[in-house]
Design an enzyme around this catalytic site. Structure first.
Site, PDB file in Angstrom:
ATOM      1  N   LEU A 116     -18.395  21.746 -29.348  1.00 13.26           N
ATOM      2  CA  LEU A 116     -18.725  20.345 -29.399  1.00 13.26           C
ATOM      3  C   LEU A 116     -19.406  19.859 -28.197  1.00 13.26           C
ATOM      4  O   LEU A 116     -19.107  20.162 -27.048  1.00 13.26           O
ATOM      5  CB  LEU A 116     -17.445  19.600 -29.695  1.00 13.26           C
ATOM      6  CG  LEU A 116     -16.595  19.822 -30.949  1.00 13.26           C
ATOM      7  CD1 LEU A 116     -15.351  18.822 -31.182  1.00 13.26           C
ATOM      8  CD2 LEU A 116     -17.324  19.930 -32.151  1.00 13.26           C
TER       9      LEU A 116
ATOM     10  N   HIS B  58     -21.807  15.808 -31.316  1.00 14.11           N
ATOM     11  CA  HIS B  58     -20.800  15.722 -32.306  1.00 14.11           C
ATOM     12  C   HIS B  58     -19.965  14.763 -32.040  1.00 14.11           C
ATOM     13  O   HIS B  58     -19.444  14.089 -33.003  1.00 14.11           O
ATOM     14  CB  HIS B  58     -20.156  17.092 -32.156  1.00 14.11           C
ATOM     15  CG  HIS B  58     -20.533  18.566 -32.627  1.00 14.11           C
ATOM     16  ND1 HIS B  58     -20.985  19.366 -31.399  1.00 14.11           N
ATOM     17  CD2 HIS B  58     -21.057  19.073 -33.512  1.00 14.11           C
ATOM     18  CE1 HIS B  58     -21.504  20.283 -31.970  1.00 14.11           C
ATOM     19  NE2 HIS B  58     -21.482  20.304 -33.186  1.00 14.11           N
TER      20      HIS B  58
ATOM     21  N   GLN C 283     -30.316  19.904 -44.264  1.00 18.97           N
ATOM     22  CA  GLN C 283     -28.818  19.955 -44.575  1.00 18.97           C
ATOM     23  C   GLN C 283     -28.345  18.701 -45.236  1.00 18.97           C
ATOM     24  O   GLN C 283     -27.849  18.546 -46.342  1.00 18.97           O
ATOM     25  CB  GLN C 283     -28.079  20.437 -43.629  1.00 18.97           C
ATOM     26  CG  GLN C 283     -26.731  20.297 -43.759  1.00 18.97           C
ATOM     27  CD  GLN C 283     -25.648  20.579 -42.433  1.00 18.97           C
ATOM     28  OE1 GLN C 283     -25.530  21.962 -42.451  1.00 18.97           O
ATOM     29  NE2 GLN C 283     -25.050  19.862 -41.858  1.00 18.97           N
TER      30      GLN C 283
HETATM   31  P1  AMP Z   1     -22.954  22.172 -36.528  1.00 21.85           P
HETATM   32  O1  AMP Z   1     -21.399  21.967 -35.468  1.00 21.85           O
HETATM   33  O2  AMP Z   1     -24.045  22.603 -35.723  1.00 21.85           O
HETATM   34  O3  AMP Z   1     -22.512  22.461 -37.696  1.00 21.85           O
HETATM   35  O4  AMP Z   1     -22.910  20.444 -36.397  1.00 21.85           O
HETATM   36  C1  AMP Z   1     -21.897  19.644 -37.057  1.00 21.85           C
HETATM   37  C2  AMP Z   1     -22.408  18.274 -37.464  1.00 21.85           C
HETATM   38  O5  AMP Z   1     -22.984  17.644 -36.062  1.00 21.85           O
HETATM   39  C3  AMP Z   1     -23.767  18.292 -38.277  1.00 21.85           C
HETATM   40  O6  AMP Z   1     -23.661  17.203 -39.134  1.00 21.85           O
HETATM   41  C4  AMP Z   1     -24.934  18.119 -37.404  1.00 21.85           C
HETATM   42  O7  AMP Z   1     -26.168  17.835 -38.078  1.00 21.85           O
HETATM   43  C5  AMP Z   1     -24.298  17.331 -36.386  1.00 21.85           C
HETATM   44  N1  AMP Z   1     -25.178  17.423 -35.214  1.00 21.85           N
HETATM   45  C6  AMP Z   1     -25.254  18.493 -34.442  1.00 21.85           C
HETATM   46  N2  AMP Z   1     -25.981  18.309 -33.187  1.00 21.85           N
HETATM   47  C7  AMP Z   1     -26.481  17.162 -33.215  1.00 21.85           C
HETATM   48  C8  AMP Z   1     -27.280  15.961 -32.347  1.00 21.85           C
HETATM   49  N3  AMP Z   1     -27.629  16.811 -31.307  1.00 21.85           N
HETATM   50  N4  AMP Z   1     -27.222  14.799 -32.772  1.00 21.85           N
HETATM   51  C9  AMP Z   1     -26.321  14.345 -33.879  1.00 21.85           C
HETATM   52  N5  AMP Z   1     -25.908  15.272 -34.793  1.00 21.85           N
HETATM   53  C10 AMP Z   1     -25.708  16.545 -34.502  1.00 21.85           C
END
Ligand code: AMP
Length: 323
Positions: A34, A38, A154
């Site tokens: 995280l 996140h 996504q």
């Molecule tokens: P992940 O752990 O990469 O699957 O991401 C989990 C959630 O966090 C997904 O909905 C991502 O789009 C969101 N997320 C990841 N990185 C960012 C970021 N830099 N800004 C905003 N949301 C993010």
């Protein structure tokens, strides 16, 4: 005041913990490792429901053979510490066997929106995402699920799947959180060497340039050329795609030889000032690390196609209206 979230692993533990949370629920699905992006989802989740449930699961079905499923960082202890600072109520960190007690023989084909851009390079990716998100939403039964615009395609896929399968959950999109140098936060940034991390700035620089020229009235093709020029001026970036899409429908307006959306003849997504809501997206390898990023853009140039009809109240969360 924050407290350490309750940590659960099995489905039974999750169900028992959920039963002890009265009121409305917001779901934040993550793969862990995280970062502040996140945590922003968790913060926004608090404003939308009585309780916040976070899942931490590196989902095997969305990785193809040869991708980074094994290498993906797994840092549960640090993730729990981070969640304590923003106050999630419940964490579900299942094993693959908890999520998939039997091998999945059912698959979800999200349709045309899953076949372009990311879906062209990673043909099985969005079916895996759709499957795990549907399963987790069905297990948690949240009122609202939050997803980041970092993974804009996504989001478009999940809107399509949840809407067409009548899955009773509201989707809330959260803007991208960036580092001070403009690089979008990502768990995969950990793979970058110091020198690659500096090079990675070119992605957001390219997108910003695209936004500038688009908002000055450039045509979609010129927007893409402007982005591409920024990337080409930087050594060692292996571009997968740069594209300009309609922010709501993901119709490709310029910049890729990907499969067009075909039957999707949705009306263009309009912002409140009447300009079209676009999104510029990029995917590129910096060293061996594949990164994605995107930015929203108001298209003031002549991008409406014959027969387009304005979708009343269109727009995206980042501009205050819904896509
Ligand atoms: P992940 O752990 O990469 O699957 O991401 C989990 C959630 O966090 C997904 O909905 C991502 O789009 C969101 N997320 C990841 N990185 C960012 C970021 N830099 N800004 C905003 N949301 C993010």
């Amino acid at each position: 005041m924050t407290h350490r979230p309750i940590l659960t692993h099995t489905r039974d533990q999750l169900a028992e913990a959920l039963a002890r949370l009265p009121g409305t629920k917001a779901l934040v699905m993550t793969m862990g490792a995280l970062h502040a992006g996140h945590l922003q989802l968790v913060r926004e989740a608090h404003a939308l429901a009585d309780h916040v449930i976070v899942t931490i699961f590196v989902n095997p079905t969305q990785f193809a053979p040869g991708e980074d499923f094994d290498a993906y960082p797994r840092t549960l202890g640090a993730d729990m510490d981070a969640l304590e600072t923003v106050g999630a109520d419940l964490v579900w960190a299942p094993s693959p066997q908890d999520v998939y007690p039997a091998p999945a023989t059912v698959s979800i084909d999200p349709g045309p929106v899953a076949r372009v851009l990311e879906g062209k390079t990673r043909p099985t990716h969005f079916a895996g995402v759709a499957l795990v998100c549907t399963k987790v939403v069905n297990l948690v039964r949240p009122d609202v699920a939050l997803y980041g615009q970092k993974d804009a395609q996504q989001l478009a896929v999940l809107r399509t799947v949840f809407s067409q399968l009548d899955i009773p959950v509201r989707i809330h999109a959260v803007p991208i959180v960036r580092d001070r140098d403009g690089v979008a936060l990502s768990s995969r940034n950990q793979y970058l060497s110091e020198e690659e991390r500096v090079r990675a700035r070119a992605l957001s620089r390219a997108l910003r340039r695209g936004v500038e020229v688009a908002e000055a009235g450039a045509e979609p093709g010129s927007v893409i050329s402007a982005c591409r020029a920024v990337i080409e001026a930087e050594d060692g970036i292996d571009l997968d795609y740069i594209a300009l899409v309609d922010a709501g429908t993901f119709e490709i307006l310029a910049g890729t030889d990907g499969v067009p959306l075909g039957e999707a003849e949705a009306a263009p997504t309009l912002l409140t000032d009447g300009s079209r809501a676009g999104r510029v997206l990029i995917a590129a390898k910096v060293g061996s690390t594949r990164l994605i990023d995107n930015m929203e853009v108001a298209l003031r140039g002549p991008v409406r196609l014959e027969g387009d009809e304005a979708r009343a109240g269109g727009g995206t969360e980042e501009t205050g209206a819904r896509a």
